[in-house]
Design a protein around this motif. Structure first.
Motif, PDB file in Angstrom:
ATOM      1  N   ARG A 188      18.786 -59.520 -71.546  1.00 50.72           N
ATOM      2  CA  ARG A 188      18.354 -58.164 -71.023  1.00 50.72           C
ATOM      3  C   ARG A 188      18.744 -57.609 -69.709  1.00 50.72           C
ATOM      4  O   ARG A 188      18.269 -56.650 -69.258  1.00 50.72           O
ATOM      5  CB  ARG A 188      16.716 -58.255 -71.337  1.00 50.72           C
ATOM      6  N   SER A 189      19.405 -58.598 -68.748  1.00 49.52           N
ATOM      7  CA  SER A 189      19.847 -58.121 -67.757  1.00 49.52           C
ATOM      8  C   SER A 189      21.145 -57.196 -67.820  1.00 49.52           C
ATOM      9  O   SER A 189      21.482 -56.622 -66.672  1.00 49.52           O
ATOM     10  CB  SER A 189      20.059 -59.359 -66.744  1.00 49.52           C
ATOM     11  N   THR A 190      21.436 -56.954 -68.840  1.00 51.08           N
ATOM     12  CA  THR A 190      22.708 -55.968 -68.956  1.00 51.08           C
ATOM     13  C   THR A 190      22.489 -55.149 -69.967  1.00 51.08           C
ATOM     14  O   THR A 190      21.792 -55.371 -71.155  1.00 51.08           O
ATOM     15  CB  THR A 190      24.004 -56.787 -69.289  1.00 51.08           C
ATOM     16  N   ASP A 191      22.976 -53.789 -69.884  1.00 48.58           N
ATOM     17  CA  ASP A 191      22.834 -53.031 -70.941  1.00 48.58           C
ATOM     18  C   ASP A 191      24.225 -52.643 -71.804  1.00 48.58           C
ATOM     19  O   ASP A 191      24.579 -51.755 -72.254  1.00 48.58           O
ATOM     20  CB  ASP A 191      22.416 -51.573 -70.696  1.00 48.58           C
ATOM     21  N   PHE A 192      25.010 -53.744 -71.519  1.00 53.21           N
ATOM     22  CA  PHE A 192      26.587 -53.714 -71.862  1.00 53.21           C
ATOM     23  C   PHE A 192      27.271 -52.535 -71.578  1.00 53.21           C
ATOM     24  O   PHE A 192      28.158 -51.717 -72.523  1.00 53.21           O
ATOM     25  CB  PHE A 192      26.495 -53.884 -73.324  1.00 53.21           C
ATOM     26  N   PRO A 193      27.482 -52.184 -70.374  1.00 51.55           N
ATOM     27  CA  PRO A 193      28.215 -50.860 -69.898  1.00 51.55           C
ATOM     28  C   PRO A 193      29.812 -50.715 -70.415  1.00 51.55           C
ATOM     29  O   PRO A 193      30.226 -49.773 -70.693  1.00 51.55           O
ATOM     30  CB  PRO A 193      28.165 -50.655 -68.411  1.00 51.55           C
ATOM     31  N   ARG A 194      30.591 -52.014 -70.296  1.00 49.20           N
ATOM     32  CA  ARG A 194      31.919 -51.967 -70.637  1.00 49.20           C
ATOM     33  C   ARG A 194      32.044 -51.805 -72.184  1.00 49.20           C
ATOM     34  O   ARG A 194      32.813 -51.188 -72.571  1.00 49.20           O
ATOM     35  CB  ARG A 194      32.366 -53.320 -70.290  1.00 49.20           C
ATOM     36  N   LEU A 195      31.117 -52.396 -72.882  1.00 48.85           N
ATOM     37  CA  LEU A 195      31.079 -52.184 -74.573  1.00 48.85           C
ATOM     38  C   LEU A 195      31.003 -50.731 -74.749  1.00 48.85           C
ATOM     39  O   LEU A 195      31.387 -50.224 -75.543  1.00 48.85           O
ATOM     40  CB  LEU A 195      30.073 -52.987 -74.963  1.00 48.85           C
ATOM     41  N   THR A 196      30.105 -50.018 -74.113  1.00 48.73           N
ATOM     42  CA  THR A 196      29.621 -48.706 -74.237  1.00 48.73           C
ATOM     43  C   THR A 196      30.738 -47.913 -73.889  1.00 48.73           C
ATOM     44  O   THR A 196      31.541 -47.092 -74.622  1.00 48.73           O
ATOM     45  CB  THR A 196      28.372 -48.182 -73.381  1.00 48.73           C
ATOM     46  N   ARG A 201      35.548 -44.470 -75.719  1.00 51.55           N
ATOM     47  CA  ARG A 201      37.121 -44.141 -75.671  1.00 51.55           C
ATOM     48  C   ARG A 201      37.439 -44.060 -77.062  1.00 51.55           C
ATOM     49  O   ARG A 201      38.665 -43.391 -77.303  1.00 51.55           O
ATOM     50  CB  ARG A 201      37.723 -45.219 -74.992  1.00 51.55           C
ATOM     51  N   ARG A 202      37.011 -44.633 -78.330  1.00 50.48           N
ATOM     52  CA  ARG A 202      37.351 -44.776 -79.473  1.00 50.48           C
ATOM     53  C   ARG A 202      36.564 -43.554 -80.136  1.00 50.48           C
ATOM     54  O   ARG A 202      36.806 -43.300 -81.346  1.00 50.48           O
ATOM     55  CB  ARG A 202      36.824 -46.063 -80.116  1.00 50.48           C
ATOM     56  N   GLY A 203      35.788 -42.814 -79.517  1.00 51.07           N
ATOM     57  CA  GLY A 203      35.157 -41.670 -80.089  1.00 51.07           C
ATOM     58  C   GLY A 203      33.824 -41.763 -80.830  1.00 51.07           C
ATOM     59  O   GLY A 203      33.082 -41.053 -81.544  1.00 51.07           O
ATOM     60  N   LEU A 204      33.126 -43.104 -80.572  1.00 51.38           N
ATOM     61  CA  LEU A 204      32.057 -43.606 -81.112  1.00 51.38           C
ATOM     62  C   LEU A 204      30.999 -43.116 -80.052  1.00 51.38           C
ATOM     63  O   LEU A 204      30.336 -43.949 -79.617  1.00 51.38           O
ATOM     64  CB  LEU A 204      31.975 -45.233 -81.465  1.00 51.38           C
ATOM     65  N   GLU A 205      30.445 -42.097 -79.974  1.00 44.32           N
ATOM     66  CA  GLU A 205      29.535 -41.641 -78.982  1.00 44.32           C
ATOM     67  C   GLU A 205      28.146 -41.835 -79.368  1.00 44.32           C
ATOM     68  O   GLU A 205      27.539 -42.301 -78.193  1.00 44.32           O
ATOM     69  CB  GLU A 205      29.853 -40.053 -78.802  1.00 44.32           C
ATOM     70  N   SER A 206      27.870 -42.168 -80.457  1.00 42.07           N
ATOM     71  CA  SER A 206      26.546 -42.383 -80.762  1.00 42.07           C
ATOM     72  C   SER A 206      26.092 -43.991 -80.722  1.00 42.07           C
ATOM     73  O   SER A 206      24.805 -44.173 -81.025  1.00 42.07           O
ATOM     74  CB  SER A 206      26.168 -41.910 -82.443  1.00 42.07           C
ATOM     75  N   ILE A 207      26.909 -44.846 -80.270  1.00 35.86           N
ATOM     76  CA  ILE A 207      26.631 -46.176 -80.326  1.00 35.86           C
ATOM     77  C   ILE A 207      27.068 -46.643 -78.840  1.00 35.86           C
ATOM     78  O   ILE A 207      27.902 -46.411 -78.289  1.00 35.86           O
ATOM     79  CB  ILE A 207      27.608 -47.233 -81.228  1.00 35.86           C
ATOM     80  N   THR A 208      25.823 -47.344 -78.471  1.00 33.08           N
ATOM     81  CA  THR A 208      25.999 -47.844 -77.114  1.00 33.08           C
ATOM     82  C   THR A 208      26.180 -49.461 -77.132  1.00 33.08           C
ATOM     83  O   THR A 208      26.353 -49.931 -78.469  1.00 33.08           O
ATOM     84  CB  THR A 208      24.704 -47.668 -76.197  1.00 33.08           C
ATOM     85  N   GLY A 209      26.891 -49.959 -76.365  1.00 33.50           N
ATOM     86  CA  GLY A 209      27.277 -51.376 -76.147  1.00 33.50           C
ATOM     87  C   GLY A 209      25.950 -52.264 -76.493  1.00 33.50           C
ATOM     88  O   GLY A 209      26.105 -53.313 -77.375  1.00 33.50           O
ATOM     89  N   GLY A 210      24.745 -51.796 -75.959  1.00 35.56           N
ATOM     90  CA  GLY A 210      23.702 -52.649 -76.365  1.00 35.56           C
ATOM     91  C   GLY A 210      23.213 -52.521 -77.811  1.00 35.56           C
ATOM     92  O   GLY A 210      22.795 -53.294 -78.409  1.00 35.56           O
ATOM     93  N   ASP A 211      23.337 -51.296 -78.485  1.00 37.77           N
ATOM     94  CA  ASP A 211      23.119 -51.076 -79.786  1.00 37.77           C
ATOM     95  C   ASP A 211      24.080 -52.098 -80.676  1.00 37.77           C
ATOM     96  O   ASP A 211      23.477 -52.924 -81.518  1.00 37.77           O
ATOM     97  CB  ASP A 211      23.639 -49.787 -80.278  1.00 37.77           C
ATOM     98  N   PHE A 212      25.376 -51.985 -80.174  1.00 34.90           N
ATOM     99  CA  PHE A 212      26.376 -52.909 -80.804  1.00 34.90           C
ATOM    100  C   PHE A 212      26.027 -54.278 -81.029  1.00 34.90           C
ATOM    101  O   PHE A 212      25.729 -54.910 -82.193  1.00 34.90           O
ATOM    102  CB  PHE A 212      27.775 -52.727 -80.283  1.00 34.90           C
ATOM    103  N   VAL A 213      25.684 -54.848 -79.750  1.00 36.18           N
ATOM    104  CA  VAL A 213      25.550 -56.387 -79.736  1.00 36.18           C
ATOM    105  C   VAL A 213      23.891 -56.674 -80.381  1.00 36.18           C
ATOM    106  O   VAL A 213      24.018 -57.686 -80.894  1.00 36.18           O
ATOM    107  CB  VAL A 213      25.518 -57.103 -78.164  1.00 36.18           C
ATOM    108  N   LEU A 214      22.897 -55.810 -79.990  1.00 34.20           N
ATOM    109  CA  LEU A 214      21.619 -56.314 -80.338  1.00 34.20           C
ATOM    110  C   LEU A 214      21.366 -56.235 -81.863  1.00 34.20           C
ATOM    111  O   LEU A 214      20.655 -56.755 -82.612  1.00 34.20           O
ATOM    112  CB  LEU A 214      20.584 -55.441 -79.371  1.00 34.20           C
TER     113      LEU A 214
END
Length: 348
Positions: A188-196, A201-214
């Motif tokens: 929980r110490s990261t909200d996965f900014p690089r994943l976001t 960059r791929r046009g997937l604006e509605s998904i954050t990195g945190g959403d993806f992993v969690l």
């Protein structure tokens, strides 16, 4: 009375021994001699070298046709002039090609796969219910309406960016995509900014990195959730096209869901070799130590018989089936006997 050497032959003993020595010298040159004229008795004859070269060329000429290559490899395994090492390499190559050519080795319908009956001496007594067996999940099921599934399966650079971003966000000790990485996905110490950023960059604006992993991690559960995320990769020392013997095991033997996100070897891929192979069990296996410890099937005493081939599940990766989920107590699982993937993320 001792008869002198050469007696009765008309040849004095000393002369006879000299002639024998001369014959031996001509027939068996000293393999340790430094003379340029000395020839090792182990050296290949030119005709043998030519024959091996012709055999290799024949094999190379037939590589365009997989069925012809199978025939050539079968002949090569039987050829007596081929060394043991070459026969073993040919056998392994034959197995790797056969794993791609035989449709029966795929398991597209996981529900239809047969259940292996656990012998009474290995059973812990608790029967397995069908809902615990392997199933596939799609990225579009988890993120409906986003187009993630199509982007993931069509863009190798995007998949590589996700892998690199995960390592950065979880502060992996190594950023090299050629080495295995083991971290905690519930960090929980990261909200996965690089994943976001990679998703944006791929046009997937509605998904954050945190959403993806969690969201992937939320598929875990059951008796326990460790929060472990392991990226298993295939590096140059043991990458694709390896042919292995299955090593059946359980990570914990508990009713604990394991989740695998596959990274295929190329875009548009459909086939086996991405996910672990599995065997459905009729009953839970007896622990080999404390409950929750690794269970190695071949370490039971006495050693069990080999599990028949018809019970081996080889899940198919494809668009719409990018994720494999199973309960650890319900199956035995193993690295694929034929590996064909870039990597796999295993959540527990």
């Amino acid at each position: 009375m001792v008869t002198p050497v050469g007696a009765g032959t008309g040849v004095p003993g000393s002369r006879r021994m000299a002639r024998l020595g001369s014959v031996r010298a001509r027939a068996s040159p000293n393999p340790f001699s430094t003379s340029s004229k000395a020839t090792s008795p182990f050296a290949e004859k030119p005709s043998t070298r030519r024959k091996k070269t012709q055999n290799r060329k024949r094999l190379d000429d037939e590589h365009e046709d997989p069925n012809a290559l199978l025939d050539a490899l079968e002949r090569r395994v039987r050829w007596s002039e081929v060394s043991r090492g070459e026969r073993e390499r040919a056998r392994r190559r034959l197995l790797s090609i056969a794993s791609r050519l035989e449709p029966s080795r795929d398991t597209p319908d996981l529900d239809a796969a047969p259940v292996w009956m656990v012998p009474p001496d290995l059973s812990a007594g608790a029967p397995i219910t069908p809902d615990l067996y392997p199933r596939t999940v799609s990225l579009d099921q988890l993120f409906p309406g986003t187009g993630l599934g199509a982007a993931y399966n069509s863009d190798a650079e995007f998949r590589a960016a996700l892998r690199a971003a995960m390592r950065y966000d979880l502060r992996a000790a190594t950023r090299s995509k050629g080495s295995t990485c083991h971290k905690v996905w519930k960090d929980r110490s990261t909200d996965f900014p690089r994943l976001t950023e990679a998703l944006r960059r791929r046009g997937l604006e509605s998904i954050t990195g945190g959403d993806f992993v969690l969201t992937l991690g939320s598929l875990c559960g059951g008796e326990a959730t460790s929060g472990s995320l392991l990226e298993i990769v295939n590096n140059a020392a043991g990458g694709r096209d390896r042919v292995l013997v299955h090593s059946w095991h359980q990570d914990s033997g508990r009713q604990q869901r394991t989740v695998m996100l596959g990274f295929p070897p190329k875009s548009g891929f459909e086939g086996t070799g991405v996910f672990s192979h599995c065997v459905k069990l009729s009953h839970e296996l007896k622990p080999q130590g404390r409950r929750g410890e690794v269970v190695q099937f071949e370490l039971y005493d006495p050693r069990p018989r080999e599990i028949p081939e018809e019970y081996v599940i080889r899940p198919v990766y494809k668009e719409g089936a990018e994720i494999l989920v199973y309960h650890d107590n319900a199956v035995l699982h193993s690295t694929p006997d034929y590996i064909d993937r870039e990597a796999v993320w295993r959540f527990m």
